[in-house]
Design an enzyme around this catalytic site. Structure first.
Site, PDB file in Angstrom:
ATOM      1  N   HIS A  62      47.135 -45.863  10.394  1.00  0.00           N
ATOM      2  CA  HIS A  62      45.764 -46.021   9.919  1.00  0.00           C
ATOM      3  C   HIS A  62      44.784 -45.261  10.816  1.00  0.00           C
ATOM      4  O   HIS A  62      43.888 -44.547  10.335  1.00  0.00           O
ATOM      5  CB  HIS A  62      45.435 -47.516   9.899  1.00  0.00           C
ATOM      6  CG  HIS A  62      44.137 -47.854   9.258  1.00  0.00           C
ATOM      7  ND1 HIS A  62      43.614 -49.123   9.266  1.00  0.00           N
ATOM      8  CD2 HIS A  62      43.223 -47.113   8.585  1.00  0.00           C
ATOM      9  CE1 HIS A  62      42.464 -49.145   8.634  1.00  0.00           C
ATOM     10  NE2 HIS A  62      42.208 -47.921   8.205  1.00  0.00           N
ATOM     11  N   GLU A  65      45.108 -41.628  10.183  1.00  0.00           N
ATOM     12  CA  GLU A  65      44.465 -41.251   8.911  1.00  0.00           C
ATOM     13  C   GLU A  65      42.983 -40.964   9.116  1.00  0.00           C
ATOM     14  O   GLU A  65      42.422 -40.015   8.558  1.00  0.00           O
ATOM     15  CB  GLU A  65      44.671 -42.374   7.891  1.00  0.00           C
ATOM     16  CG  GLU A  65      43.928 -42.187   6.581  1.00  0.00           C
ATOM     17  CD  GLU A  65      43.066 -43.387   6.242  1.00  0.00           C
ATOM     18  OE1 GLU A  65      41.832 -43.214   6.092  1.00  0.00           O
ATOM     19  OE2 GLU A  65      43.622 -44.496   6.116  1.00  0.00           O
ATOM     20  N   HIS A  66      42.307 -41.790   9.918  1.00  0.00           N
ATOM     21  CA  HIS A  66      40.896 -41.545  10.235  1.00  0.00           C
ATOM     22  C   HIS A  66      40.737 -40.298  11.097  1.00  0.00           C
ATOM     23  O   HIS A  66      39.831 -39.501  10.886  1.00  0.00           O
ATOM     24  CB  HIS A  66      40.336 -42.744  11.009  1.00  0.00           C
ATOM     25  CG  HIS A  66      39.976 -43.920  10.167  1.00  0.00           C
ATOM     26  ND1 HIS A  66      38.704 -44.449  10.117  1.00  0.00           N
ATOM     27  CD2 HIS A  66      40.721 -44.685   9.336  1.00  0.00           C
ATOM     28  CE1 HIS A  66      38.679 -45.487   9.301  1.00  0.00           C
ATOM     29  NE2 HIS A  66      39.901 -45.658   8.815  1.00  0.00           N
ATOM     30  N   GLU A 138      37.912 -43.566  16.813  1.00  0.00           N
ATOM     31  CA  GLU A 138      38.441 -44.053  15.542  1.00  0.00           C
ATOM     32  C   GLU A 138      39.403 -45.231  15.706  1.00  0.00           C
ATOM     33  O   GLU A 138      39.525 -46.050  14.805  1.00  0.00           O
ATOM     34  CB  GLU A 138      39.145 -42.915  14.806  1.00  0.00           C
ATOM     35  CG  GLU A 138      38.243 -41.763  14.444  1.00  0.00           C
ATOM     36  CD  GLU A 138      37.086 -42.185  13.546  1.00  0.00           C
ATOM     37  OE1 GLU A 138      37.306 -42.992  12.626  1.00  0.00           O
ATOM     38  OE2 GLU A 138      35.959 -41.701  13.778  1.00  0.00           O
ATOM     39  N   GLU A 160      37.193 -52.417  11.575  1.00  0.00           N
ATOM     40  CA  GLU A 160      37.585 -52.529  10.162  1.00  0.00           C
ATOM     41  C   GLU A 160      38.625 -53.623   9.984  1.00  0.00           C
ATOM     42  O   GLU A 160      38.541 -54.452   9.070  1.00  0.00           O
ATOM     43  CB  GLU A 160      38.138 -51.194   9.659  1.00  0.00           C
ATOM     44  CG  GLU A 160      38.629 -51.249   8.220  1.00  0.00           C
ATOM     45  CD  GLU A 160      39.370 -50.001   7.782  1.00  0.00           C
ATOM     46  OE1 GLU A 160      39.964 -50.026   6.691  1.00  0.00           O
ATOM     47  OE2 GLU A 160      39.355 -48.999   8.520  1.00  0.00           O
ATOM     48  N   ARG A 598      47.409 -59.455 -28.293  1.00  0.00           N
ATOM     49  CA  ARG A 598      48.330 -58.916 -29.297  1.00  0.00           C
ATOM     50  C   ARG A 598      47.681 -57.834 -30.132  1.00  0.00           C
ATOM     51  O   ARG A 598      48.313 -56.848 -30.514  1.00  0.00           O
ATOM     52  CB  ARG A 598      48.806 -60.031 -30.235  1.00  0.00           C
ATOM     53  CG  ARG A 598      49.804 -61.005 -29.646  1.00  0.00           C
ATOM     54  CD  ARG A 598      49.929 -62.253 -30.524  1.00  0.00           C
ATOM     55  NE  ARG A 598      50.177 -61.911 -31.916  1.00  0.00           N
ATOM     56  CZ  ARG A 598      49.641 -62.567 -32.959  1.00  0.00           C
ATOM     57  NH1 ARG A 598      48.818 -63.575 -32.776  1.00  0.00           N
ATOM     58  NH2 ARG A 598      49.946 -62.181 -34.184  1.00  0.00           N
TER      59      ARG A 598
END
Length: 892
Positions: A62, A65-66, A138, A160, A598
């Site tokens: 994570h 990724e930042h 980060e 976060e 349906r």
């Protein structure tokens, strides 16, 4: 095999159901695979994904990724991602961390912009500037401003995840998944556990990138109407410089458990009063591999059979039990290598957890033995098929949804198109269902009733846990501090100052100039027009849009809420649900919801409130939004007629269930969506439209629901009288607006059915009521059980003399992506910050998201005017801001 731009074609096929040609390539040098989907969709999508299996819960995937979006070889800026946000026409620009993969997708309707985005992203993932300071910003770092100050943790991902771990529903989902995978990476948290994140070292962070961010471990994806040869050539420019590597990133299968397990966890609750019945429980099963396509589709149908409708048998049994307030668990989880099924209840007394599980098994056993009603099966098959054929992803790019669907098999070495090209597997599955009378009953028996790989997760509220977590963090920090020498503490102080200086230092012009940008001449000068024809039939206005819809009719029937006294506003979300979930004079709610699933693609209530230009009064509508294949529009209209004219509101027990469900859902949103509650509460001070929306979906509505839950039990007759009065006033064709989207040929066939519906409705005088909004206190603070804050501030600029100019959109967007991003997120450590201006009402709001600060953030908001007053923008920066704003306005 021939090679094109360094790629060898492995296969090609047409996918008629998506009107797409698919080609799969392998890069000859590195082994990277590339899936190229070519069609006429102008909303082009690119993505690159890596298998990124974590070995612990420090959140390394994570944080990486930042971090890879914080500058690269070709683009040596602090945050190229933000510069792209400022001046792109992007329709999607983000990155996502999953339990076993990390994805970097972009999308744009402008081909030049599209390739600009791709180039920045490819350089970012392969050649990022992963400096120590980027890791600290980060991920996490110690912060110490002076020797006598307390030592603190800071970092975007750290805060976060503190926010995520404050959400009981996030914890429930995380723990439920982890309980089923004790021996694999799915038993870890790839996002990062706040208690584990500070254990991650910079060296481990760098090593993770070196190991997994290699072309040999990449899956690359294209979708849309751009040149397929250009795609290959562009990617080859990056891959040609890499040698092949044997990357060990395989995702192992979880071995079956021999017996069920019980796991008990805690979550931080709001206090002793809230503890009485705030527990949650899920029963969880490990299923088969995701790549078994027909079985995959079958599990999604079984999920809908058991839980998907208000009258679905397992859902109904759980809600009718009165053990809890709302369903818990996600049903079928289908994004990992192995699927799983999770269901239960929230709002329970934890002492009843075993009883909830016993009820689940009793219900499943009964269905297995006695059979599932054919109408329930028909509803599930129709719904899953309708969703696949419609392929309606709203404002989310279709190509991105298809990419994620492809990755659920592709990531594990299987055919990326097996779930994308659904026509064949769906046909085969429907043949099996029709050919085997007990198809789903046998699935229940094999995969649920007799499946020993099962866990019972009990999540208990703990009023003291928040304090314990704070104490544990403080102890961790104290222990770290006591182990440091004075020289090491001085180094942290210097490092904190250096990091802050880096964050505050603007990028040099030569670095900014490296970011590829559009010019104003690259933009179309014409707005895209949506066809609209207005007519009046039976006293009702009809808006008609002649658009191709693949044979699906979209119908919205709207009622003007201004005909109601304002005291009824908080009831309306429940009234809208009751129309479709409480039953009619002729059908109970089970039969009615079966019929909806349906015969249609779904019907649901939605609300629209808006300020009106140059007016104090708002517009406010309740829309009943439905859709159906053109062959089923008569059923759609019949259902709407029945619920509008024959709804049976005098069902206290069913209405009580709906109230408790609504209350539980509102409460569960408080922590993960605190910024939305703050923003709406702020806007409610200034205009009628947002005041009304807050009454129907904000903090005021939550308080109303809590009181209503008691009133239903104590004074049902008064509640019923209010509901009946709402129906009497609202259901009136002179109070009606109809919106239809369908091609002309289909409309010719559908229009008489719509007119017949209008003809059946009462025609009464429609009196518009004046509302007198009561506003909240000027300044408010609301306490929630969370480790982070949501901070907001708002003002009505029109009351201060400002008059709207289009430049305000550019200004607010620049504030959001420059000032607020830098001060609240980058320097302040919050996960996000938002600024919004409503040109109709004049209301400007600033809100932060998962914020470790409070007063500091308010100070940033207050300093926004000074920032704008003193800013000196170059023409290039101004042009970028204008282009980015046009991109927002023209969102797909």
């Amino acid at each position: 095999m021939t090679s094109t731009h360094g790629f060898t074609k492995l296969g090609a096929r047409e996918i008629p159901e998506l009107r797409t040609k698919a080609e799969l390539f392998r890069h000859a040098r590195t082994g990277a695979e590339l899936l190229s989907l070519v069609n006429d969709d102008e909303n082009k999508v690119f993505g690159i994904a890596f298998r990124t299996p974590p070995s612990d819960s420090t959140g390394v995937a994570h944080i990486l990724e930042h971090s890879v979006l914080c500058g690269s070889r070709k683009y040596p800026l602090r945050e190229p991602f933000v510069e792209l946000l400022k001046g792109s026409l992007k329709t999607f620009l983000n990155a996502m961390t999953y339990p076993d993969k990390t994805c970097y997708p972009v999308a744009s309707q402008n081909v030049k912009d599209f390739y600009n985005l791709i180039d920045v992203y490819l350089d970012a993932v392969f050649y990022p500037r992963l400096t120590q300071h980027i890791f600290q910003q980060e991920g996490w770092h110690y912060e110490l401003e002076k020797a006598g100050n307390p030592l603190n943790y800071k970092g975007v991902v750290f805060n976060e995840m503190k926010g995520a771990y404050s959400s009981p529903d996030h914890l429930l989902a995380e723990y439920s998944q982890q309980s089923l995978f004790p021996d694999t990476l799915y038993g870890l948290d790839s996002g990062g556990d706040p208690l584990q994140i500070p254990k991650l070292t910079y060296e481990q962070f760098r090593g993770f990138h070196e190991k997994f961010y290699h072309p040999s471990n990449a899956r690359i994806y294209f979708y849309g109407d751009d040149d397929p040869q250009e795609r290959l050539q562009m990617v080859e420019e990056y891959l040609k410089d890499f040698d092949p590597e044997d990357v060990d990133s395989a995702v192992p299968l979880q071995k079956p458990l021999n017996e069920p397990r019980t796991i008990v966890k805690a979550f931080a609750s709001g206090g002793a009063e809230a503890d009485a019945a705030r527990g949650m429980v899920t029963t969880n099963w490990l299923l088969d591999e995701t790549s078994r396509v027909e079985l995959n589709l079958a599990f999604h149908m079984l999920d809908y059979i058991l839980l998907g409708m208000p009258g679905s048998p397992l859902r109904k049994a759980l809600i009718d039990s009165n053990y809890g307030e709302d369903l818990a668990g996600e049903g079928v989880g289908g994004e990992l290598r192995q699927m799983y099924f999770s269901t239960g209840l929230k709002g329970i007394d934890p002492a009843n957890a075993e009883n909830v599980q016993a009820l689940i098994f009793d219900t499943l056993t009964r269905l297995m033995k006695e059979g599932i009603h054919p109408h329930t099966i028909e509803a599930a098959v129709n719904t899953v098929e309708f969703v696949l054929r419609e392929n309606n992803t709203g404002s989310y790019p279709r190509g991105l949804v298809i990419m994620l669907r492809a990755l659920t098999t592709w990531l594990y070495g299987e055919d990326p198109l097996s779930l994308v090209a659904f026509e064949g597997p769906l046909r085969a599955l429907k043949s099996q269902i029709s050919g085997r009378k007990r198809f789903f009953e046998e699935m229940i028996e094999r995969y649920l009733v007799r499946n020993a790989h099962r866990t019972l997760l009990i999540l208990k509220p703990d009023a003291e846990l928040s304090g314990k977590l704070d104490a544990a963090e403080k102890e961790q920090l104290d222990r770290a501090r006591s182990s440091m020498s004075s020289a090491e503490l001085d180094e942290i102080i210097v490092d904190s100052v250096t990091l802050r200086k880096m964050q505050e230092t603007p990028d040099p012009p030569e670095a900014l100039a490296t970011i590829p940008t559009l010019e104003l001449r690259d933009l179309s000068r014409e707005n895209k027009s949506i066809p609209l024809a207005l007519s009046v039939e039976k006293g009702s206005r009809i808006l008609y849009h002649d658009l191709f819809t693949s044979g699906i009719a979209y119908l919205e029937v709207g009622f003007d809420m201004h005909t109601l006294p304002q005291k009824y506003l908080p009831y309306l979300p429940l009234f809208g649900r009751a129309l479709f979930e409480i039953g009619t004079e002729e059908e109970d709610y089970v039969t009615l919801t079966q019929r909806i699933s349906r015969k249609t693609g779904g019907i649901r209530p939605v609300f629209h409130t808006s300020a009106v230009k140059d007016a104090e009064r708002s517009t406010a509508w309740l829309f009943l939004r439905g859709k159906a294949m053109l062959t089923q529009t008569e059923s759609l209209v019949d259902i709407l007629r029945d619920v509008l004219l024959k709804v049976w509101l005098d069902n206290r027990e069913r209405f009580r269930q709906m109230v408790l469900e609504a209350k539980a859902r509102q409460e569960e949103m408080l922590v993960p969506s605190g910024h939305q509650f703050v923003g709406l509460r702020l806007r409610a001070h200034f205009n009628e439209a947002d005041w009304a929306a807050e009454q129907m979906g904000g903090i005021s509505h939550l308080f109303f629901l809590r009181d209503l839950a008691k009133t239903v039990d104590e004074r049902w007759s008064s509640v019923l009288a209010d509901l009946e009065e709402i129906r009497r006033i609202l259901i009136n064709r002179n109070n009606l607006l109809v919106n239809v989207t369908l091609d002309e040929r289909g409309w010719t066939r559908f229009k008489p059915q719509v007119e017949a519906l209008l003809d059946a409705l009462p025609a009464l005088p429609a009196e518009s009521r004046k509302w007198t909004p009561g506003t909240p206190a000027d300044h408010e603070g609301m306490k929630i059980p969370a480790q982070v804050n949501y901070v907001g501030k708002g003002v009505n600029l029109y009351r201060s003399g400002y008059r709207f100019h289009g430049s305000s959109h550019v200004i607010i967007r620049y504030l959001r992506n420059a000032w607020l991003w830098e001060k609240v997120r980058v320097q302040g450590g919050a996960y996000g910050a938002f600024g919004a201006f409503d040109r109709l009402s004049g209301v400007l709001t600033f809100v932060s998201y998962r914020d470790p600060n409070l007063v500091k953030t308010l100070h940033v908001f207050d300093e926004s005017a000074r920032f704008l007053k003193n800013i000196e923008l170059s023409q290039d920066e101004l042009t970028k801001a204008v282009i980015g704003t046009i991109g927002d306005i023209d969102q797909y």
